[in-house]
Design a protein around this motif. Structure first.
Motif, PDB file in Angstrom:
ATOM      1  N   THR A 704       0.774  -1.393   0.051  1.00  0.00           N
ATOM      2  CA  THR A 704       0.350   0.475   0.164  1.00  0.00           C
ATOM      3  C   THR A 704       0.901   1.837   0.365  1.00  0.00           C
ATOM      4  O   THR A 704       1.992   1.561   0.821  1.00  0.00           O
ATOM      5  CB  THR A 704      -1.190   0.438   1.659  1.00  0.00           C
ATOM      6  N   LEU A 705       0.898   2.084  -0.937  1.00  0.00           N
ATOM      7  CA  LEU A 705       1.354   3.582  -1.031  1.00  0.00           C
ATOM      8  C   LEU A 705       0.674   4.724  -1.091  1.00  0.00           C
ATOM      9  O   LEU A 705      -0.685   4.571  -1.420  1.00  0.00           O
ATOM     10  CB  LEU A 705       2.414   3.345  -2.220  1.00  0.00           C
ATOM     11  N   SER A 706       1.353   5.533  -0.585  1.00  0.00           N
ATOM     12  CA  SER A 706       0.578   6.806  -1.116  1.00  0.00           C
ATOM     13  C   SER A 706       0.070   7.236  -2.800  1.00  0.00           C
ATOM     14  O   SER A 706       1.112   7.342  -2.952  1.00  0.00           O
ATOM     15  CB  SER A 706       0.759   8.445   0.136  1.00  0.00           C
ATOM     16  N   ARG A 707      -1.083   7.600  -2.712  1.00  0.00           N
ATOM     17  CA  ARG A 707      -1.244   8.036  -3.912  1.00  0.00           C
ATOM     18  C   ARG A 707      -0.878   9.044  -3.965  1.00  0.00           C
ATOM     19  O   ARG A 707      -0.725  10.375  -5.411  1.00  0.00           O
ATOM     20  CB  ARG A 707      -2.365   7.931  -4.606  1.00  0.00           C
ATOM     21  N   ARG A 709       0.303  13.696  -2.171  1.00  0.00           N
ATOM     22  CA  ARG A 709       0.347  14.102  -0.941  1.00  0.00           C
ATOM     23  C   ARG A 709      -0.127  15.887  -1.017  1.00  0.00           C
ATOM     24  O   ARG A 709      -0.120  16.189  -1.137  1.00  0.00           O
ATOM     25  CB  ARG A 709       1.289  14.170  -0.038  1.00  0.00           C
ATOM     26  N   GLU A 718       0.219  17.686   7.102  1.00  0.00           N
ATOM     27  CA  GLU A 718       0.853  17.147   5.890  1.00  0.00           C
ATOM     28  C   GLU A 718      -0.971  15.859   6.144  1.00  0.00           C
ATOM     29  O   GLU A 718       0.040  14.591   6.270  1.00  0.00           O
ATOM     30  CB  GLU A 718       2.191  16.403   5.801  1.00  0.00           C
ATOM     31  N   ASP A 720      -1.589  12.081   3.841  1.00  0.00           N
ATOM     32  CA  ASP A 720      -1.338  11.325   2.892  1.00  0.00           C
ATOM     33  C   ASP A 720      -3.154  10.638   2.491  1.00  0.00           C
ATOM     34  O   ASP A 720      -3.552   9.661   3.716  1.00  0.00           O
ATOM     35  CB  ASP A 720      -0.499  10.328   3.415  1.00  0.00           C
ATOM     36  N   ASP A 721      -3.030  10.175   0.977  1.00  0.00           N
ATOM     37  CA  ASP A 721      -3.823   9.197   0.138  1.00  0.00           C
ATOM     38  C   ASP A 721      -3.707   8.269  -0.197  1.00  0.00           C
ATOM     39  O   ASP A 721      -2.643   8.205  -1.561  1.00  0.00           O
ATOM     40  CB  ASP A 721      -4.426   9.630  -0.903  1.00  0.00           C
ATOM     41  N   TYR A 722      -3.595   7.250   0.602  1.00  0.00           N
ATOM     42  CA  TYR A 722      -3.106   6.171   0.434  1.00  0.00           C
ATOM     43  C   TYR A 722      -3.673   5.657  -0.484  1.00  0.00           C
ATOM     44  O   TYR A 722      -3.727   4.232  -1.349  1.00  0.00           O
ATOM     45  CB  TYR A 722      -3.029   5.271   1.702  1.00  0.00           C
ATOM     46  N   PHE A 771       9.714   6.429   0.738  1.00  0.00           N
ATOM     47  CA  PHE A 771       8.757   7.728   0.345  1.00  0.00           C
ATOM     48  C   PHE A 771       9.542   8.165   0.732  1.00  0.00           C
ATOM     49  O   PHE A 771      10.083   8.777   2.152  1.00  0.00           O
ATOM     50  CB  PHE A 771       7.948   8.108   1.096  1.00  0.00           C
ATOM     51  N   TYR A 788       9.178   7.564  -4.896  1.00  0.00           N
ATOM     52  CA  TYR A 788       9.414   6.182  -3.530  1.00  0.00           C
ATOM     53  C   TYR A 788      10.580   5.772  -3.938  1.00  0.00           C
ATOM     54  O   TYR A 788      11.524   5.448  -5.462  1.00  0.00           O
ATOM     55  CB  TYR A 788       8.713   5.301  -4.224  1.00  0.00           C
TER      56      TYR A 788
END
Length: 806
Positions: A704-707, A709, A718, A720-722, A771, A788
């Motif tokens: 799962t990675l942030s799409r 910030r 800040e 993060d939208d994961y 990140f 990333y």
């Protein structure tokens, strides 16, 4: 399932047992039963899975886990021979007379050379096409020891990861993810005793010393009724029993660890022992390097902390032959990992100082007392009492000596957090072989579980601190089970293994019963081709709370409770098997497909972890969901000859769904991999020179990675939208390992020098992704864009090890 339906299922599945019992009440033709044990002629070790065949009638059987066999034939009065065959041993023809029952002790001689092949005319042992079992793999220990290993440490679990349907948790890890399941869904047995954490060095090595083992079998599906308590697999490992003839030893010295195994008779042909020990010296090797680093940073010697890590194992076993029909075994295992840090700072001229000791430790303790008894020539019983405990603990101890208004004073403070699970178990297993067409097994087990998911204790000798407390209680549970199964040869082409397992679990006055039907079948299309099918229902009454998924010691074992229900699964499998012979070499080919729905799986809620977890609050930190795993596996194996090894391929899917995770949407399991391929080759150039290699390929892990910030609010927070859970794939993983071993014969024994390369072409495989923020210079120019970054753990790693045997 209502009561009538349960009774109907039981009657249908156990009808072969009933038929056999009914036939026993009727007049029957005269028969002669040949029973006893098959043992290694040089050591007295019982041999598991040896084929005992009557070529004239094509009837046969095999030895059980304790080397016992029983074969009943018509009493014609003729003189005939039994063919006894086992991989790595010379086949033997045993003359018998078909006039009365007879007890036999058959001693097989080890093959004079692994490079020789022996041609036998007549019936062969039951091959993969004939057996009813599916998803079961037995890897010879000679192959396990020959496969290349990280730092030269031969590892059973890493070899099992090379099988189709089995995945590792990541680079170097030895966790087993079998057919879409998680590590806690594997029942790992060492001499019949469960091992709850099979990892050392945070998952890089297993707790099993291959020098002390006799047999390794992995069951991935089509579970016989005798196994229960887990959803995904059974790993059944047997220790050696000790040489009853003469004293022997073996061991090895590697880059990070050394090991030694000693075995021999206590009383020749009556009692024997085996002791095996292993320890790493990473802490001793690393200490000078750590001191050099601290010295380069200007830290005085008396202010440098002492830090280190090590693990150790100890296996021991004693067995007594009480008589022709009785044998007693006592075995034990203990292993522990320990990370430690010690620091002392001395100041002033009056003996004032402060010191601190920190530690993280985890380990297993298992023991088993077993009694084998031959009730009569067709009925064998094994009864064992076992104990198993796994515990991890974190501790801090601080001490300060100072003067308060000229008066010396010593302040002490300690804090400890621990979690453990322990079991007492009593089990009896019966093997009944009334006829060659029936192999009946039945028995029962009672387990007393004790769980402590989390407990904390703090102490201080300062009355003003008021921080003396102890938090955490124990949860006790009782588990009971009964089972019956029959491996029944209906016709020459059709063979069935039908059984039923009844379970119950009592915790906090809540009773969870379970009825688990098991059935497997094979149909011979030809002598070498068969179709197979199996169905198994399984229930698991314990859970593993994990944040990482790689089997760290901070994972917590917890029971099903009135609030958290037990896990359940069903597995359906279809497949085909083929015995192949090419250029006078034997191969085994299997193709299997499976579908496994799972219910009541648990995960931590978003943001929850083991920190602060106690017996009273862990249930509030988890959520329940379901999962699906399905796929296909291909496995081609060669076990004998100059060149041995296997090729495996898996096409698989594994998915999860939790109402409180990922907005209730289905997401791929962290170790969902679409493709897995493995090649293992072991070639013996001569009796003293061997080259082995492995190559593995796997689809990258799901993460799962942030799409994106975003900066919000006046405080520039800040965010993060994961996006969806596990929606990103790491790069594909592939690696080649090589090992070259040379054996030198000595007057006292032999020495094996091994040189190996891990990740031979130095592939930068992803271990994790992080990140990296971007930044601008004072004029607003972008100096580095946010991105990333991939961390790779191991480049090519050469290693050298030396092993010996005498």
């Amino acid at each position: 399932m209502n009561t009538r339906l349960r009774i109907g299922v039981f009657v249908a599945l156990c009808s072969p047992i009933a038929i056999t019992a009914a036939r026993a009440q009727q007049p029957a033709p005269a028969r002669a039963t040949f029973s006893g044990y098959v043992r290694d002629a040089s050591t007295g070790e019982n041999l598991i899975g040896v084929a005992v065949v009557h070529p004239a009638s094509h009837q046969g059987t095999s030895t059980n886990t304790y080397g016992f066999f029983s074969l009943t034939l018509p009493a014609t009065g003729d003189t005939t021979r039994l063919l006894v065959s086992y991989l790595g041993y010379q086949r033997q023809l045993v003359p018998v007379r078909l006039d009365k029952s007879q007890a036999l002790t058959i001693r097989l001689q080890p093959a004079t050379s692994e490079l020789q092949s022996v041609e036998v005319v007549g019936a062969r042992e039951e091959q993969i096409a004939q057996t009813t079992r599916m998803g079961t793999v037995n890897i010879p220990l000679s192959q396990i020891k020959a496969v290349p290993a990280l730092f030269g440490e031969r590892d059973v679990l890493k070899v099992l990861q090379l099988l189709p349907g089995v995945q590792s948790g990541g680079e170097g890890q030895n966790g087993l993810y079998v057919r879409g399941g998680s590590p806690d869904q594997n029942l790992i047995l060492l001499d019949g005793t469960p091992v709850y954490n099979a990892s050392h060095l945070f998952g890089f090595f297993s707790v099993f010393n291959a020098d002390a083992l006799n047999n390794v079998e992995l069951v991935k599906g089509g579970f016989p009724a005798r196994y229960g308590g887990r959803l995904s697999s059974v790993l059944d490992i047997s220790m050696k029993e000790g040489n009853m003839q003469e004293f022997h030893g073996e061991g090895g010295i590697g880059i990070i660890a050394s090991r030694v195994t000693l075995e021999g008779p206590i009383k020749k042909d009556t009692a024997s022992f085996i002791v095996s020990a292993r320890r790493t010296y990473i802490d001793l090797l690393a200490r000078p390097l750590i001191n050099l680093v601290m010295a380069s940073e200007g830290i005085p010697r008396d202010e440098r902390p002492t830090v280190g890590y090590f693990f150790h194992d100890l296996n021991a076993k004693v067995n007594w032959k009480l008589g022709q029909r009785d044998r007693l075994y006592l075995s034990a295992y203990t292993g522990r990992d320990k990370f430690y840090s010690r620091f002392k700072d001395t100041y002033g001229n009056d003996g004032e100082y402060s010191k601190e000791r920190d530690g993280l430790g985890w380990g297993n303790l298992t023991s088993a007392l077993r009694w084998n008894h031959v009730i009569h020539d067709r009925l064998f019983v094994n009864t064992h009492l076992t104990f198993s405990r796994y515990q991890f603990d974190v501790g801090i101890e601080q001490e300060e000596r100072r003067r308060d208004n000229g008066v010396p004073r010593t302040d002490k403070f300690s804090l400890k957090y621990l979690s453990n699970i322990s079991d007492w178990s009593l089990k009896s297993d019966f093997d009944y072989v009334p006829l060659p067409d029936h192999y009946v097994r039945f028995g029962g087990q009672f387990i007393w579980h004790q769980f402590r998911p989390g407990a904390a204790q703090a102490k201080s000798n300062d009355p003003n601190d008021n921080i003396n407390f102890k938090i955490g209680t124990r949860t006790q549970a009782q588990e009971a089970s009964l089972y019956a199964e029959d491996d029944y040869k209906v016709t020459e082409r059709l063979k069935l293994n039908g059984g039923l397992r009844l379970n119950s679990f009592l915790v906090r006055s809540k009773l969870y019963p379970s009825v688990e039907p098991r059935v497997a079948a094979r149909y011979l299309l030809t002598e070498d081709w068969s179709l197979k099918a199996s169905y198994a229902r399984t229930t698991q009454y314990i859970h593993l709370l994990t944040n990482s998924g790689i089997g760290l010691p901070t994972d917590l074992w917890v029971p099903a409770t009135p609030k958290v229900k037990p896990q359940k699964a069903q597995q359906v499998a279809l497949g085909a098997a083929r015995n192949l012979r090419f250029k006078d070499e034997d191969y085994e080919l299997s193709l299997e497909t499976y579908y496994k729905p799972m219910q009541r799986l648990i995960e931590y809620r978003e943001g929850a972890s083991f920190l602060g977890t106690t017996d009273s609050n862990w249930e509030d930190k988890v959520t329940s969901g379901k999962g699906w795993a399905y796929g296909a596996e291909v496995f081609l194996q060669k076990k004998s000859g100059r060149t041995t090894g296997w090729i495996g391929y898996t096409l698989a899917w594994s998915k999860r769904k939790f109402a409180e995770l990922n907005n209730g949407q289905i997401f791929p399991y962290k170790y969902d991999r679409r493709h897995d391929a493995t090649l293992v080759v072991i070639h013996q150039f001569s009796p003293t020179l061997r080259l082995s290699g492995t190559w593995v390929y796997g689809t990258g892990n799901a993460v799962t990675l942030s799409r994106g910030r975003y900066t919000l609010g006046p405080n520039l927070y800040e965010f993060d939208d994961y996006g969806p859970r596990n929606s990103y794939r790491m790069r594909a993983y592939h690696r080649m390992d090589l090992d070259l071993s040379h054996t030198k014969k000595k007057k006292w024994g032999e020495v094996v020098n091994s040189f190996s390369l891990y990740n031979a072409y130095s592939r930068n495989n992803p271990y994790f992704i992080y990140f990296q923020s971007g930044y601008q210079d004072p004029y607003g120019n972008v100096e580095r864009k946010p991105s990333y970054r991939q961390i790779s753990l191991f480049p090519v790693i050469p290693s050298f090890s030396k092993s010996f045997r005498f």
